[in-house]
Write a protein that holds these residues in place. Structure first.
Motif, short mmCIF file in Angstrom:
data_model
loop_
_atom_site.label_atom_id
_atom_site.label_comp_id
_atom_site.label_asym_id
_atom_site.label_seq_id
_atom_site.Cartn_x
_atom_site.Cartn_y
_atom_site.Cartn_z
N GLY A 227 0.78 -1.22 0.00
CA GLY A 227 0.00 0.00 0.00
C GLY A 227 0.81 1.27 0.00
O GLY A 227 0.24 2.36 -0.16
N LEU A 228 2.12 1.17 0.15
CA LEU A 228 2.97 2.36 0.18
C LEU A 228 3.48 2.70 -1.21
O LEU A 228 3.75 1.81 -2.02
CB LEU A 228 4.16 2.15 1.13
N PRO A 229 3.62 3.98 -1.53
CA PRO A 229 4.17 4.37 -2.83
C PRO A 229 5.62 3.97 -2.94
O PRO A 229 6.40 4.13 -1.99
CB PRO A 229 3.99 5.89 -2.85
N THR A 230 6.02 3.44 -4.12
CA THR A 230 7.39 2.94 -4.28
C THR A 230 8.08 3.50 -5.52
O THR A 230 9.12 2.99 -5.93
CB THR A 230 7.39 1.40 -4.34
N SER A 231 7.51 4.51 -6.14
CA SER A 231 8.14 5.14 -7.31
C SER A 231 8.21 6.64 -7.06
O SER A 231 7.48 7.17 -6.22
CB SER A 231 7.34 4.85 -8.58
N PRO A 232 9.11 7.35 -7.76
CA PRO A 232 9.24 8.80 -7.52
C PRO A 232 7.93 9.55 -7.68
O PRO A 232 7.63 10.46 -6.88
CB PRO A 232 10.27 9.23 -8.57
N VAL A 233 7.12 9.20 -8.69
CA VAL A 233 5.88 9.92 -8.91
C VAL A 233 4.89 9.69 -7.78
O VAL A 233 4.31 10.65 -7.22
CB VAL A 233 5.24 9.51 -10.26
N SER A 234 4.67 8.44 -7.40
CA SER A 234 3.69 8.15 -6.35
C SER A 234 4.17 8.69 -4.99
O SER A 234 3.37 9.18 -4.19
CB SER A 234 3.41 6.65 -6.26
N ILE A 235 5.48 8.64 -4.75
CA ILE A 235 6.02 9.22 -3.51
C ILE A 235 5.82 10.73 -3.52
O ILE A 235 5.45 11.34 -2.50
CB ILE A 235 7.51 8.87 -3.35
N GLY A 236 6.02 11.34 -4.67
CA GLY A 236 5.82 12.78 -4.79
C GLY A 236 4.38 13.19 -4.54
O GLY A 236 4.11 14.21 -3.88
N VAL A 237 3.43 12.40 -5.07
CA VAL A 237 2.01 12.69 -4.85
C VAL A 237 1.68 12.61 -3.36
O VAL A 237 0.99 13.49 -2.81
CB VAL A 237 1.12 11.71 -5.65
N ALA A 238 2.18 11.57 -2.70
CA ALA A 238 1.93 11.42 -1.27
C ALA A 238 2.53 12.58 -0.48
O ALA A 238 1.89 13.13 0.43
CB ALA A 238 2.49 10.08 -0.78
N ALA A 239 3.75 12.95 -0.82
CA ALA A 239 4.42 14.04 -0.09
C ALA A 239 3.71 15.37 -0.30
O ALA A 239 3.51 16.13 0.66
CB ALA A 239 5.88 14.15 -0.55
N LEU A 240 3.31 15.66 -1.52
CA LEU A 240 2.61 16.91 -1.80
C LEU A 240 1.27 16.95 -1.06
O LEU A 240 0.90 17.99 -0.49
CB LEU A 240 2.38 17.06 -3.31
N THR A 241 0.56 15.83 -1.07
CA THR A 241 -0.72 15.76 -0.35
C THR A 241 -0.53 16.03 1.13
O THR A 241 -1.29 16.79 1.75
CB THR A 241 -1.38 14.39 -0.56
N PHE A 242 0.50 15.43 1.71
CA PHE A 242 0.76 15.62 3.14
C PHE A 242 1.01 17.09 3.45
O PHE A 242 0.46 17.64 4.41
CB PHE A 242 1.97 14.78 3.56
N VAL A 243 1.83 17.74 2.62
CA VAL A 243 2.17 19.14 2.87
C VAL A 243 0.92 20.02 2.77
O VAL A 243 0.69 20.89 3.63
CB VAL A 243 3.24 19.62 1.86
N VAL A 244 0.11 19.80 1.75
CA VAL A 244 -1.10 20.61 1.57
C VAL A 244 -2.05 20.43 2.76
O VAL A 244 -2.58 21.41 3.31
CB VAL A 244 -1.82 20.24 0.25
N LEU A 245 -2.28 19.18 3.18
CA LEU A 245 -3.17 18.92 4.29
C LEU A 245 -2.62 19.49 5.61
O LEU A 245 -3.40 19.89 6.49
CB LEU A 245 -3.42 17.42 4.44
#
Length: 345
Positions: free
Chosen positions: A121-139
């Motif tokens: 369930g965890l992101p394992t590619s640069p794009v998916s990790i980037g989406v998760a990180a951006l979402t965290f920052v915005v929230l």
């Protein structure tokens, strides 16, 4: 809205002051489940079912223990004032990870670790990790109500198929019945659901749908208090209570995200495990799945009626799950599936 503004709106439009907010709540509920159905095939293809043996009724117990432990930890943190920052990090991290799952499922871009991996369930590619990180920052930096609502719909839609694919018809029916009973106990007997909702509101985590009566409302207001000092709600659907101590409390309608996730599981399970013709190809949904979705909306109508007519806190899952189960069984009968088969008996 405050009591005065709400009354003025009702006199001007002839529409009850809370109507638009509750329409928004229903729309968020439906959107989460519909998008969850639409993502089911993609989530299944990614190998993200929560349990690998969906027919094992023991999955219900495992899932219940996980939820109870998480609830207990959060209530303890809110009650005693320790670890609240860690709880917020965990909740936003989970929301961000599931948002990445939804992004990969919708676009096909990026990778998520599948079942069987320690990183499931965890992101394992640069794009998916980037989406998760951006979402965290915005929230984290901008926890406004509409930002949280959009995030909750997206990551809730990813969670629904992950959960629903892990439960066959019989286990998910058992789960809906058991969890409706637990929700009633948590609201009407122990009252700890109110504590949980109030704590989540203080953290401004996207675990509760919030829709205000006025666009002037802001969750980022330093004086925002989701539960109005513990006034009269359960984290499910709010009453339009003008007697709450906090002005903010009288300005919003709210629904716990779990009140969409738990009912949505049955719609996904029905589409995945019952042998019936697909009636809505875009959702890969058969008649029992559509029946569960429509039945949930009927249950929502019953819940809203109860909230407006009976003062005090109300559990969301008993009417919602009853509607979902009833609609599911009617859909199964319409598809020519015996009730015993639909119930997994």
């Amino acid at each position: 809205m405050s009591e005065r503004t709400a009354d003025a709106t009702e006199r001007t439009t002839g529409i009850p002051s809370g109507t638009y907010a509750y329409v928004g709540i229903v729309a968020l509920y439906a959107a989460t489940i519909v998008l969850g159905l639409a993502l089911t095939d993609e989530v299944a293809g990614m190998g993200l079912a929560m349990f690998q043996d969906p027919g094992d009724v023991g999955n219900v117990g495992v899932f219940a223990v996980m939820l109870l432990v998480a609830t207990g930890v959060m209530v303890a943190a809110f009650r005693y004032g320790y670890g609240e920052a860690l709880v917020r990090v965990f909740l936003l991290g989970s929301a961000s990870t599931l948002t990445a799952v939804a992004f990969v499922a919708l676009t096909g871009i990026g990778e998520i670790a599948a079942s069987g991996s320690a990183l499931m369930g965890l992101p394992t590619s640069p794009v998916s990790i980037g989406v998760a990180a951006l979402t965290f920052v915005v929230l984290w930096v901008y926890p406004e109500w509409y930002v949280n609502d959009v995030a909750a719909v997206i990551f809730g839609a990813a969670a629904i198929p992950m959960l629903g694919l892990g439960f066959g018809p019989f286990p998910v029916v058992v789960l809906l019945i058991v969890w409706a009973g637990y929700d009633a106990y948590a609201v009407y007997v122990s009252g700890h659901m109110q504590e949980l909702a109030a704590g989540l509101g203080d953290l401004k985590a996207p675990i509760v749908f919030v829709v205000p009566h006025s666009l002037d409302f802001s969750m980022r207001d330093p004086d925002f208090d989701l539960m109005g000092g513990g006034a009269d709600d359960d984290g499910a659907v709010s009453a339009d209570d003008q007697s709450a101590e906090s002005p903010a409390r009288a300005e919003i309608a709210l629904l716990g995200l779990g009140d969409a996730l738990i009912p949505g599981m049955l719609a996904v399970s029905a589409g995945a495990f019952l042998d019936a013709p697909v009636v809505v190809p875009a959702l890969n949904a058969n008649a029992p799945a559509i029946g569960a979705l429509v039945g949930g909306l009927v249950g929502m109508a019953g819940l809203l009626y109860l909230v407006h007519r009976v003062e005090g806190a109300h559990a969301g899952l008993p009417p919602l799950n009853a509607g979902v189960l009833g609609g599911y069984l009617l859909g199964a009968v319409a598809a020519g599936i015996p009730v015993t088969t639909a119930l997994g008996l």
